[in-house]
Write an enzyme that holds these catalytic residues in place. Structure first.
Site, PDB file in Angstrom:
ATOM      1  CG  HIS A 287      39.816  40.797  46.012  1.00 55.39           C
ATOM      2  ND1 HIS A 287      38.898  41.301  45.122  1.00 55.39           N
ATOM      3  CD2 HIS A 287      39.089  40.188  46.990  1.00 55.39           C
ATOM      4  CE1 HIS A 287      37.675  41.013  45.535  1.00 55.39           C
ATOM      5  NE2 HIS A 287      37.749  40.353  46.666  1.00 55.39           N
TER       6      HIS A 287
ATOM      7  CG  ASP B  30      33.867  41.141  47.440  1.00 60.12           C
ATOM      8  OD1 ASP B  30      35.063  40.899  47.712  1.00 60.12           O
ATOM      9  OD2 ASP B  30      33.134  40.323  46.852  1.00 60.12           O
TER      10      ASP B  30
ATOM     11  CD  GLU C 162      38.308  36.744  45.914  1.00 64.54           C
ATOM     12  OE1 GLU C 162      37.890  35.828  46.654  1.00 64.54           O
ATOM     13  OE2 GLU C 162      37.531  37.542  45.342  1.00 64.54           O
ATOM     14  CD  GLU C 163      34.944  39.074  43.784  1.00 66.88           C
ATOM     15  OE1 GLU C 163      34.459  37.934  43.878  1.00 66.88           O
ATOM     16  OE2 GLU C 163      34.791  39.948  44.651  1.00 66.88           O
TER      17      GLU C 163
ATOM     18  CG  ASP D 204      37.981  39.213  50.039  1.00 71.63           C
ATOM     19  OD1 ASP D 204      37.108  40.068  49.796  1.00 71.63           O
ATOM     20  OD2 ASP D 204      38.133  38.188  49.355  1.00 71.63           O
TER      21      ASP D 204
ATOM     22  CG  HIS E  58      29.613  38.779  44.537  1.00 71.91           C
ATOM     23  ND1 HIS E  58      29.864  37.437  44.271  1.00 71.91           N
ATOM     24  CD2 HIS E  58      30.765  39.261  45.082  1.00 71.91           C
ATOM     25  CE1 HIS E  58      31.092  37.140  44.634  1.00 71.91           C
ATOM     26  NE2 HIS E  58      31.655  38.241  45.127  1.00 71.91           N
TER      27      HIS E  58
END
Length: 489
Positions: free
Chosen positions: A293, A305, A339-340, A367, A439
């Protein structure tokens, strides 16, 4: 239910593959399908290339953070599409509407507690969660109630109204260190996803969640929360250390916190999934999809990520281009958008392709970070697992021959495709340290090991080539196969 597949003769098979390299034809010869030497060439070509690492540097250093709706996300679409065109792939930009949420001011301090020296306050390090509501510009001051489970929250429901709820639930790093990082994450992230909504329903002024990760370096882990539009209370993640501090102080007596969060939810923005096809030959209408992604959170550059997943998928086409290999089925690279904080890219792709889902032979997403891959996980039927034995043998020499069959893999952007019956795959990765950076402000280019990234490309490219050239069908995932197909397997 998980099922581990072992191949007693795998070492001998792998040795025979290596021996076969000596008699393999030139790279520009007619593609030999799933001949063991061809699989080895795909694997070894990927392992000898830094193409993906160079593209990772471009994406993270030149574009930066890529939250859906941002200028960075738009720049990433342009950069990746242009590079895939340079490789000779057929590139399509698939429009998709995405959420557009932006963070504003985010500050907090403990302003009162039992034993506080006069004039003393204590800063709390925090960051707004995606979808958070806002405080007034001047912030709010309220008493904190600390809970460690949903049951405790329900039991103390009468205390919640007008207060700030802190979910002080630790991430189980011991579990992550023993190969269960995904399980550890799932247990802790439930409080980030559902906690603020439950607190809002009970009348809380705001909700805080202990950072979902294992690194106690006073950094915060953002992420989405499932707050409905009509209950958008301020919601933030606090560092592990600050969560523990507030919990300790609360044992002494009431704790009051001043909190300022000013995020905004803007109208949905226009964006794109980037789709690039490496056309097949006699089965060109069938698709083997490989993906990562493109969006990331806004605190850092999303190297793990999921820029590493996107560039690994790009590396599949680069590898086949170098070999001048054309698969029987079309290999499709997708760089998913959103995606997030919404998953709209994957959902839209499935909606568009619902009527042709059966033409998707298989789908693969990377991912779970850039840790070393030790093999693959496959969402396929019990009887189909044996069909992948030659693939295992090809991956064995690079230390990636592990295999785990699952009823549902559940990769982030493949949920809807998998539910439509598309067999789904992802790399089986060492993710023990992944949630140290996940994140956070620390998810940057320097955290990605180039050797591990080469391994990601090699596993994905070898798997894609194998799937694109299989003679036998895998069978639909979670869907009963026709009698004839079952007999063939």
């Amino acid at each position: 239910m998980d099922r581990r597949i072992s191949l007693p003769a795998l070492t001998l098979v792998a040795a025979s593959l290596l021996a076969g390299l000596a008699t393999a034809g030139s790279a520009n010869a007619a593609p030999p399908g799933n001949d063991p030497a061809a699989l080895a060439k795909v694997r070894d070509t990927a392992m000898q290339s830094d193409y993906a690492y160079q593209r990772l540097e471009d994406l993270t250093d030149l574009v930066g953070p890529r939250l859906s709706g941002s200028a960075g996300a738009a720049a990433a679409v342009s950069q990746v599409a242009a590079e895939l065109r340079k490789l000779g792939a057929k590139v399509t930009l698939q429009p998709v509407k995405v959420p557009h949420w932006v963070r504003g001011v985010e500050t907090a301090e403990v302003v009162d507690y039992k034993g506080r020296p006069e004039g003393v306050t204590q800063k709390v390090v925090l960051t707004a969660l995606g979808g958070s509501g806002a405080t007034p510009a001047a912030g709010i001051t309220a008493e904190v109630i600390v809970v460690r489970s949903f049951d405790e929250l329900k039991a103390r429901a009468a205390e919640v109204k007008g207060r700030i709820v802190l979910f002080d639930v630790p991430f189980d790093q011991d579990m992550a260190d023993r190969g269960l990082a995904g399980t550890a994450y799932g247990q802790a992230v439930a409080f980030r996803g559902a906690g603020p909504r439950m607190a809002a329903e009970m009348g809380a002024q705001a909700a805080l969640v202990r950072a979902v990760g294992g690194a106690a370096y006073r950094i915060v882990h953002t992420g989405a929360t499932n707050l409905p539009a009509d209950k958008r209370i301020p919601a933030a993640a606090v560092t592990i250390e600050d969560s523990m501090l507030i919990a300790r102080l609360s044992k002494r007596g009431p704790v009051r916190l001043h909190l300022t969060l000013t995020p905004q939810t803007l109208p949905d923005a226009d964006s794109f999934n980037v789709i690039a096809d490496w056309p097949g030959t006699d089965k060109a209408d069938e698709i083997v999809l490989v993906s990562g992604h493109l969006d990331s959170w806004d605190l850092a550059t999303g190297a793990n990520d999921d820029a590493s997943g996107v560039v690994s998928a790009m590396g599949v086409i680069d590898t086949l281009r170098k070999l001048d290999y054309r698969p029987r089925r079309t290999i499709r690279v997708v760089a998913w958008m959103n995606e997030e904080n919404g998953g709209r890219g994957g959902k839209h792709y499935d909606d568009v392709n619902k009527s042709t889902a059966e033409k998707h032979f298989a789908a693969y997403e990377d991912d779970n970070g850039s840790g070393r891959p030790f093999g693959i996980r496959a969402g396929i039927g019990q009887q189909s697992a044996k069909l992948l034995a030659p693939l295992q043998a090809a991956l064995y020499p690079m230390g990636a021959g592990a295999f785990r069959r699952e009823d549902v893999v559940g990769a982030g952007d493949l949920h809807d495709l998998e539910a439509s019956g598309v067999p789904s795959f992802e790399p089986w990765i060492d993710s023990a340290n992944y949630f140290n950076y996940h994140h956070t402000t620390a998810d940057t280019f320097d955290k990605v090991d180039p050797e591990n990234l080469r391994r990601h490309v090699a596993v994905m490219a070898t798997t894609a080539w194998f799937l694109a050239n299989m003679d036998q069908p895998i069978g639909r995932s979670n869907i009963a196969a026709p009698a004839a197909a079952s007999a063939a397997r």
